[in-house]
Design a protein around this motif. Structure first.
Motif, short mmCIF file in Angstrom:
data_model
loop_
_atom_site.label_atom_id
_atom_site.label_comp_id
_atom_site.label_asym_id
_atom_site.label_seq_id
_atom_site.Cartn_x
_atom_site.Cartn_y
_atom_site.Cartn_z
N THR A 103 56.37 29.40 35.06
CA THR A 103 56.42 30.69 36.19
C THR A 103 55.87 29.77 37.43
O THR A 103 54.83 29.11 37.46
N PHE A 104 56.74 29.95 38.39
CA PHE A 104 56.25 29.24 39.65
C PHE A 104 56.21 30.13 41.04
O PHE A 104 57.02 31.07 40.98
N TYR A 121 57.53 34.95 42.45
CA TYR A 121 57.51 34.04 41.62
C TYR A 121 58.96 33.93 41.09
O TYR A 121 59.82 34.93 41.22
N VAL A 122 59.30 32.93 40.55
CA VAL A 122 60.46 32.59 39.66
C VAL A 122 60.02 32.26 38.56
O VAL A 122 59.12 31.17 38.15
N GLY A 125 64.93 34.94 36.58
CA GLY A 125 64.52 35.84 37.57
C GLY A 125 63.60 35.45 38.65
O GLY A 125 62.74 34.75 38.45
N LEU A 126 63.75 36.42 39.71
CA LEU A 126 62.65 36.56 40.71
C LEU A 126 61.80 37.80 40.67
O LEU A 126 62.46 38.74 40.21
N VAL A 127 60.58 37.71 40.83
CA VAL A 127 59.78 38.81 40.54
C VAL A 127 58.77 38.74 41.83
O VAL A 127 57.97 37.57 42.19
N ALA A 128 58.50 40.01 42.29
CA ALA A 128 57.63 40.13 43.50
C ALA A 128 56.64 40.83 43.00
O ALA A 128 56.41 42.09 42.29
N HIS A 129 55.07 40.21 43.12
CA HIS A 129 54.11 40.98 42.53
C HIS A 129 52.87 40.75 43.32
O HIS A 129 52.47 39.33 43.50
#
Length: 343
Positions: free
Chosen positions: A206-207, A193-194, A184-188
């Motif tokens: 996590t990248f 991040y992927v 999944g993609l995460v905006a934080h």
């Protein structure tokens, strides 16, 4: 603007609202005959606008995806929402992509706004004040974000080159070529991040997407594992990143209470079985104790965070932290004993 041209643009706006529009409905909305509607549709097709004819009892016309974006018709509220979204996105660093894509998109929309609407927007922007400083720009390039998102959606492996950092702020394992099963993609906190399984390292990683280059979707599929969602995986990775100091503290209180001060990106909070009270700690009724684990490059900020919890706590490690907590307590006690100047 001549009436036929105005009606053709109105027709485009109606079709952009989505769904199938019957010829009778369009004729009624435009105030023309059905034959004229078909002629207006032909005008749009001549302009490479992808209008499809739908046959059947409930047939009519609809707008289909095309090889390029047709002229976009927006209402006043929609135009303001788009521009304010771009401003807010740039402010948080989420939409500040490589180059000036966000700025040029906003400029294009603003350029075609009616004067009255442009003045309304200027009034909002001139009177708007943010309570936080602009975030550091760390948004990914579209050439990275789009293929990675496609791989996530279709459960396909993705390959890319990773550069810099201590594994992307969450265990990416350093730079180099990577092949990943992306969960999944995460905006934080202004960054993208992927998270997924890094086949190159044989472990979950996590990248940060702003450190990814040359992303490409590979053949094959995979099945995402059960368990925590992408957001929880990223926050856990950030909280357990390999910083210089590993901190473990026992805090009296429920996990929910402690997490209000220590979010998942800062600490891992877990309730201890049987109450979890440390040896020698005061037991207040049925109060539970939680184990709190943090990673820190420096320890000087940790005593203040622990004091802000306003809960009893016991430091398990590192020993150096106990001295820093005692130093802070001494400074606070000295400050409390000081008389105000002039007394």
């Amino acid at each position: 603007m001549s009436r036929p041209v105005s009606r053709v643009l109105t027709l485009l706006e109606l079709l952009q609202a989505g769904g199938v529009r019957t010829v009778a409905e369009l004729a009624d909305r435009l105030g023309v005959g059905e034959r004229t509607v078909r002629r207006y549709v032909d005008h749009l097709v001549d302009l490479d606008v992808p209008v499809e004819s739908v046959r059947g009892r409930y047939g009519g016309y609809r707008l289909a995806p095309g090889h390029r974006m047709p002229p976009l018709m927006l209402t006043d509220d929609e135009a303001l929402a788009v521009l304010l979204g771009l401003v807010a996105g740039r402010r948080t660093g989420i939409t500040a992509a490589a180059g000036t894509a966000g700025e040029t998109a906003a400029a294009k929309v603003r350029r075609v706004l009616p004067e009255r609407l442009r003045h309304r927007l200027d009034a909002v922007l001139d009177s708007l004040t943010f309570t936080t400083a602009p975030a550091e720009s760390a948004a990914p390039e579209a050439a990275v974000l789009l293929p990675v998102a496609d791989a996530v959606r279709h459960h396909r492996p993705v390959a890319f080159r990773y550069t810099g950092g201590r594994g992307g702020g969450g265990g990416g394992g350093g730079g180099g070529e990577r092949t990943v099963y992306p969960y999944g993609l995460v905006a934080h906190a202004g960054r993208w991040y992927v998270t997924g399984r890094d086949l190159s390292a044989g472990a979950e990683r996590t990248f940060r997407l702003d450190r990814v280059r040359g992303a490409r979707v590979l053949p094959g599929t995979f099945e995402p594992p059960p368990g925590p969602g992408p957001a929880e995986r990223v926050l856990t990775a950030l909280a357990t990143a390999p910083y210089r100091h590993a901190v473990t503290v026992r805090v009296q209180g429920t996990a929910e209470e402690i997490r209000t001060r220590l979010p998942a990106s800062v600490a891992i909070v877990a309730a201890e079985a049987g109450g979890g009270a440390p040896a020698g700690a005061d037991r207040a009724g049925d109060e539970v104790w939680c184990r709190v684990e943090m990673r820190a490059e420096r320890l000087d900020w940790v005593p203040g965070v622990l004091a802000s919890l306003d809960r009893p706590f016991v430091v398990e490690r590192p020993d150096e932290l106990r001295g820093l907590v005692a130093d802070l307590a001494g400074r606070l006690l000295d400050a409390a004993r000081q008389a105000p100047p002039g007394d």
